[in-house]
Design a protein around this motif. Structure first.
Motif, PDB file in Angstrom:
ATOM      1  N   GLY A 205     113.117 136.247  79.760  1.00  0.00           N
ATOM      2  CA  GLY A 205     113.013 137.216  78.670  1.00  0.00           C
ATOM      3  C   GLY A 205     112.090 136.735  77.574  1.00  0.00           C
ATOM      4  O   GLY A 205     111.303 135.800  77.771  1.00  0.00           O
ATOM      5  N   ARG A 206     112.231 137.363  76.418  1.00  0.00           N
ATOM      6  CA  ARG A 206     111.366 137.017  75.291  1.00  0.00           C
ATOM      7  C   ARG A 206     111.435 135.520  74.968  1.00  0.00           C
ATOM      8  O   ARG A 206     110.460 134.927  74.495  1.00  0.00           O
ATOM      9  CB  ARG A 206     111.784 137.822  74.055  1.00  0.00           C
ATOM     10  N   GLY A 207     112.598 134.931  75.256  1.00  0.00           N
ATOM     11  CA  GLY A 207     112.775 133.513  74.974  1.00  0.00           C
ATOM     12  C   GLY A 207     111.810 132.622  75.731  1.00  0.00           C
ATOM     13  O   GLY A 207     111.601 131.465  75.351  1.00  0.00           O
ATOM     14  N   VAL A 208     111.195 133.116  76.791  1.00  0.00           N
ATOM     15  CA  VAL A 208     110.215 132.313  77.552  1.00  0.00           C
ATOM     16  C   VAL A 208     108.966 132.083  76.695  1.00  0.00           C
ATOM     17  O   VAL A 208     108.313 131.043  76.782  1.00  0.00           O
ATOM     18  CB  VAL A 208     109.853 133.001  78.890  1.00  0.00           C
ATOM     19  N   GLY A 209     108.633 133.030  75.857  1.00  0.00           N
ATOM     20  CA  GLY A 209     107.633 132.802  74.808  1.00  0.00           C
ATOM     21  C   GLY A 209     106.187 133.120  75.121  1.00  0.00           C
ATOM     22  O   GLY A 209     105.410 133.372  74.203  1.00  0.00           O
ATOM     23  N   SER A 210     105.789 133.125  76.394  1.00  0.00           N
ATOM     24  CA  SER A 210     104.370 133.347  76.718  1.00  0.00           C
ATOM     25  C   SER A 210     104.230 133.557  78.227  1.00  0.00           C
ATOM     26  O   SER A 210     105.141 133.219  78.983  1.00  0.00           O
ATOM     27  CB  SER A 210     103.530 132.126  76.328  1.00  0.00           C
ATOM     28  N   PRO A 211     103.079 134.072  78.668  1.00  0.00           N
ATOM     29  CA  PRO A 211     102.873 134.191  80.125  1.00  0.00           C
ATOM     30  C   PRO A 211     102.928 132.830  80.806  1.00  0.00           C
ATOM     31  O   PRO A 211     103.519 132.676  81.867  1.00  0.00           O
ATOM     32  CB  PRO A 211     101.471 134.801  80.246  1.00  0.00           C
ATOM     33  N   GLU A 212     102.346 131.822  80.155  1.00  0.00           N
ATOM     34  CA  GLU A 212     102.320 130.478  80.753  1.00  0.00           C
ATOM     35  C   GLU A 212     103.733 129.899  80.864  1.00  0.00           C
ATOM     36  O   GLU A 212     104.019 129.088  81.741  1.00  0.00           O
ATOM     37  CB  GLU A 212     101.461 129.515  79.906  1.00  0.00           C
ATOM     38  N   GLY A 213     104.612 130.345  79.953  1.00  0.00           N
ATOM     39  CA  GLY A 213     105.984 129.840  79.948  1.00  0.00           C
ATOM     40  C   GLY A 213     106.738 130.179  81.223  1.00  0.00           C
ATOM     41  O   GLY A 213     107.806 129.624  81.489  1.00  0.00           O
ATOM     42  N   PHE A 214     106.189 131.096  82.029  1.00  0.00           N
ATOM     43  CA  PHE A 214     106.871 131.481  83.268  1.00  0.00           C
ATOM     44  C   PHE A 214     106.629 130.498  84.423  1.00  0.00           C
ATOM     45  O   PHE A 214     107.284 130.595  85.454  1.00  0.00           O
ATOM     46  CB  PHE A 214     106.460 132.898  83.694  1.00  0.00           C
ATOM     47  N   ALA A 215     105.698 129.548  84.237  1.00  0.00           N
ATOM     48  CA  ALA A 215     105.398 128.622  85.343  1.00  0.00           C
ATOM     49  C   ALA A 215     106.644 127.859  85.803  1.00  0.00           C
ATOM     50  O   ALA A 215     106.913 127.792  87.015  1.00  0.00           O
ATOM     51  CB  ALA A 215     104.268 127.672  84.931  1.00  0.00           C
ATOM     52  N   PRO A 216     107.454 127.311  84.892  1.00  0.00           N
ATOM     53  CA  PRO A 216     108.675 126.617  85.368  1.00  0.00           C
ATOM     54  C   PRO A 216     109.657 127.562  86.054  1.00  0.00           C
ATOM     55  O   PRO A 216     110.388 127.146  86.958  1.00  0.00           O
ATOM     56  CB  PRO A 216     109.283 126.048  84.072  1.00  0.00           C
ATOM     57  N   LEU A 217     109.678 128.840  85.642  1.00  0.00           N
ATOM     58  CA  LEU A 217     110.568 129.807  86.303  1.00  0.00           C
ATOM     59  C   LEU A 217     110.063 130.081  87.725  1.00  0.00           C
ATOM     60  O   LEU A 217     110.853 130.188  88.665  1.00  0.00           O
ATOM     61  CB  LEU A 217     110.643 131.119  85.514  1.00  0.00           C
ATOM     62  N   GLU A 218     108.741 130.175  87.864  1.00  0.00           N
ATOM     63  CA  GLU A 218     108.139 130.363  89.199  1.00  0.00           C
ATOM     64  C   GLU A 218     108.496 129.181  90.096  1.00  0.00           C
ATOM     65  O   GLU A 218     108.846 129.359  91.268  1.00  0.00           O
ATOM     66  CB  GLU A 218     106.606 130.468  89.103  1.00  0.00           C
ATOM     67  N   GLU A 219     108.399 127.994  89.523  1.00  0.00           N
ATOM     68  CA  GLU A 219     108.679 126.794  90.311  1.00  0.00           C
ATOM     69  C   GLU A 219     110.134 126.786  90.772  1.00  0.00           C
ATOM     70  O   GLU A 219     110.427 126.525  91.945  1.00  0.00           O
ATOM     71  CB  GLU A 219     108.370 125.540  89.469  1.00  0.00           C
ATOM     72  N   LEU A 220     111.054 127.103  89.851  1.00  0.00           N
ATOM     73  CA  LEU A 220     112.480 127.110  90.203  1.00  0.00           C
ATOM     74  C   LEU A 220     112.765 128.192  91.258  1.00  0.00           C
ATOM     75  O   LEU A 220     113.481 127.950  92.239  1.00  0.00           O
ATOM     76  CB  LEU A 220     113.324 127.356  88.943  1.00  0.00           C
ATOM     77  N   ALA A 221     112.159 129.369  91.077  1.00  0.00           N
ATOM     78  CA  ALA A 221     112.366 130.450  92.047  1.00  0.00           C
ATOM     79  C   ALA A 221     111.872 130.016  93.416  1.00  0.00           C
ATOM     80  O   ALA A 221     112.519 130.260  94.441  1.00  0.00           O
ATOM     81  CB  ALA A 221     111.648 131.716  91.580  1.00  0.00           C
ATOM     82  N   SER A 222     110.740 129.344  93.447  1.00  0.00           N
ATOM     83  CA  SER A 222     110.177 128.905  94.720  1.00  0.00           C
ATOM     84  C   SER A 222     111.095 127.869  95.383  1.00  0.00           C
ATOM     85  O   SER A 222     111.339 127.925  96.594  1.00  0.00           O
ATOM     86  CB  SER A 222     108.774 128.351  94.438  1.00  0.00           C
ATOM     87  N   LEU A 223     111.641 126.950  94.601  1.00  0.00           N
ATOM     88  CA  LEU A 223     112.559 125.940  95.160  1.00  0.00           C
ATOM     89  C   LEU A 223     113.810 126.589  95.744  1.00  0.00           C
ATOM     90  O   LEU A 223     114.385 126.101  96.717  1.00  0.00           O
ATOM     91  CB  LEU A 223     112.985 124.953  94.055  1.00  0.00           C
ATOM     92  N   LEU A 224     114.228 127.706  95.144  1.00  0.00           N
ATOM     93  CA  LEU A 224     115.463 128.369  95.579  1.00  0.00           C
ATOM     94  C   LEU A 224     115.204 129.511  96.564  1.00  0.00           C
ATOM     95  O   LEU A 224     116.128 130.219  96.960  1.00  0.00           O
ATOM     96  CB  LEU A 224     116.207 128.928  94.351  1.00  0.00           C
ATOM     97  N   GLY A 225     113.935 129.717  96.936  1.00  0.00           N
ATOM     98  CA  GLY A 225     113.600 130.808  97.860  1.00  0.00           C
ATOM     99  C   GLY A 225     113.774 132.170  97.230  1.00  0.00           C
ATOM    100  O   GLY A 225     114.070 133.161  97.906  1.00  0.00           O
ATOM    101  N   GLY A 226     113.601 132.234  95.929  1.00  0.00           N
ATOM    102  CA  GLY A 226     113.796 133.504  95.229  1.00  0.00           C
ATOM    103  C   GLY A 226     112.523 134.038  94.602  1.00  0.00           C
ATOM    104  O   GLY A 226     111.425 133.598  94.954  1.00  0.00           O
ATOM    105  N   VAL A 227     112.691 134.978  93.698  1.00  0.00           N
ATOM    106  CA  VAL A 227     111.551 135.582  93.007  1.00  0.00           C
ATOM    107  C   VAL A 227     111.830 135.611  91.504  1.00  0.00           C
ATOM    108  O   VAL A 227     112.969 135.471  91.079  1.00  0.00           O
ATOM    109  CB  VAL A 227     111.248 137.023  93.495  1.00  0.00           C
ATOM    110  N   VAL A 228     110.761 135.835  90.758  1.00  0.00           N
ATOM    111  CA  VAL A 228     110.892 135.902  89.293  1.00  0.00           C
ATOM    112  C   VAL A 228     110.994 137.357  88.848  1.00  0.00           C
ATOM    113  O   VAL A 228     110.263 138.221  89.335  1.00  0.00           O
ATOM    114  CB  VAL A 228     109.681 135.206  88.624  1.00  0.00           C
ATOM    115  N   GLY A 229     111.931 137.617  87.951  1.00  0.00           N
ATOM    116  CA  GLY A 229     112.034 138.925  87.310  1.00  0.00           C
ATOM    117  C   GLY A 229     111.872 138.743  85.814  1.00  0.00           C
ATOM    118  O   GLY A 229     111.658 137.624  85.334  1.00  0.00           O
ATOM    119  N   CYS A 230     111.968 139.818  85.068  1.00  0.00           N
ATOM    120  CA  CYS A 230     111.808 139.683  83.622  1.00  0.00           C
ATOM    121  C   CYS A 230     112.434 140.866  82.896  1.00  0.00           C
ATOM    122  O   CYS A 230     112.854 141.845  83.517  1.00  0.00           O
ATOM    123  CB  CYS A 230     110.330 139.555  83.256  1.00  0.00           C
TER     124      CYS A 230
END
Ligand code: FAD
Length: 318
Positions: A205-230
């Motif tokens: 959500g807004r707490g991520v702060g920026s488009p670049e801030g989603f990189a760690p979420l992408e990484e976690l989703a990839s480790l868990l075989g999931g996808v990123v939402g917002c």
């Protein structure tokens, strides 16, 4: 009384919602006119099978495939020519979009996503419609001379009622500008994990702060075989595409686990996330709606918590 029904179809495949709209129209009148943009034999037969006493093929080069402004203007011209008492579509994205264009063109109010219609008083109809993703029912009165409404999808069962097929043609006059939005090409996406089918969704959500801030979420989703939402705050800021948005005006998800990171849990987001089997909220605010409703919560800065989770997963996997 006559009722005109806007038929939604995709190159000849009629939408089930339009069969619901035809069924709803039959509860109001035995004079049901089906308006079919582009015209199509199979669609006309389906309409007659659901009680349309007349099927009007709207014929124009702009109407071959979906084109919301052109469909809306074409239907508006048909309404002006035929003067039905009501115009009904199904409350799908397309049904609501086309009827909105009809409404603007005729300068007549429209009521979307109706569950119940009481037309016992001819001049003023009493309607109940669904609002806010199903969390609110609203009673409405409609006194426009031509009643424009969409029926909520699945509010009416599709009930066949065969009548003899009777087809006519209407040729609207459409300016070039009405062809500005139309389907030109179709691309079939490769099947894969999507927001709707994912077993793990990492939402930011807004707490991520920026488009670049989603990189760690992408990484976690990839480790868990999931996808990123917002959340919508994210799409409103242009940080991610609307296709990633969870909620009332986005996608409804139902993963095994939803990690809601820096998302407050507004009702419009919650209605899209509440079918998740487990929810883990990561938020700095222990009183945030998402935290109080979640099954699990980590109170902390997502920029520290998410990399720490990924690091721990990697460590455990060696
Ligand atoms: P905010 O409400 O601003 O919340 C941000 C959260 O991040 C806060 O809880 C804060 O404590 C937390 N935070 C901040 N920094 C950090 C940090 N470093 N670490 C951890 N946590 C942190 N919204 C949707 O999401 N989907 C929809 O489909 C949708 N449809 C809508 C339809 C309508 C008609 C309307 C009116 C609104 C709709 N909304 C929708 C918007 C919705 O009302 C909210 O405004 C939106 O969901 C808020 O997004 P958010 O939670 O990301 O932002």
């Amino acid at each position: 009384m006559s009722v005109l029904v806007i038929i939604e179809h995709d190159r000849g495949a009629i939408a089930s919602g339009s069969l619901e709209a035809l069924t709803a129209a039959r509860t109001l009148s035995s004079d049901v006119i089906a308006a079919v943009c582009g015209g199509n034999d199979a669609v006309a037969t389906a309409c007659a099978g659901y009680g349309a006493t007349e099927v009007v093929d709207l014929v124009h080069p702009f109407l071959h495939d979906y084109a919301p402004q052109a469909w809306g203007e074409a239907v508006a011209q048909l309404v002006t020519a035929r003067q039905p008492d009501a115009v009904i579509a199904c409350g799908t994205d397309r049904g609501n979009e086309v009827l909105a264009h009809v409404s603007v063109s005729l300068d007549v109010a429209t009521v979307a996503n109706v569950l119940r219609i009481d037309a016992s008083s001819a001049g003023v109809w009493a309607l109940t419609r669904v609002q806010w993703g199903g969390s609110l029912l609203e009673d409405v009165t409609l006194d426009a001379p031509t009643k424009l409404l969409t029926v909520a999808h699945h509010a009416y069962d599709m009930v066949p009622s065969e009548v003899a097929e009777y087809r006519t043609t209407f040729t609207p006059s459409l300016e070039g500008s009405l062809g500005s939005t139309m389907v030109r090409d179709r691309v079939v996406r490769e099947a894969g994990v999507t927001l709707t089918t994912a077993r793990v969704v990492v939402g930011g959500g807004r707490g991520v702060g920026s488009p670049e801030g989603f990189a760690p979420l992408e990484e976690l989703a990839s480790l868990l075989g999931g996808v990123v939402g917002c959340s919508r705050a994210v799409t409103n800021n242009g940080w991610r595409n609307h296709t990633d948005q969870v909620g009332q005006t986005g996608t409804r998800i139902a993963p095994d686990i939803y990690l809601a990171c820096g998302i407050s849990g507004a009702i419009q987001h919650w209605v899209g996330a509440m079918a998740s089997k487990n929810i883990l909220a990561i938020n700095t605010d222990r009183d945030a709606n998402m935290v109080t409703r979640a099954d699990y919560a980590v109170i902390g800065d997502l920029h520290k918590v998410i990399p720490a989770i990924s690091e721990e997963i990697r460590r455990r996997r060696g």
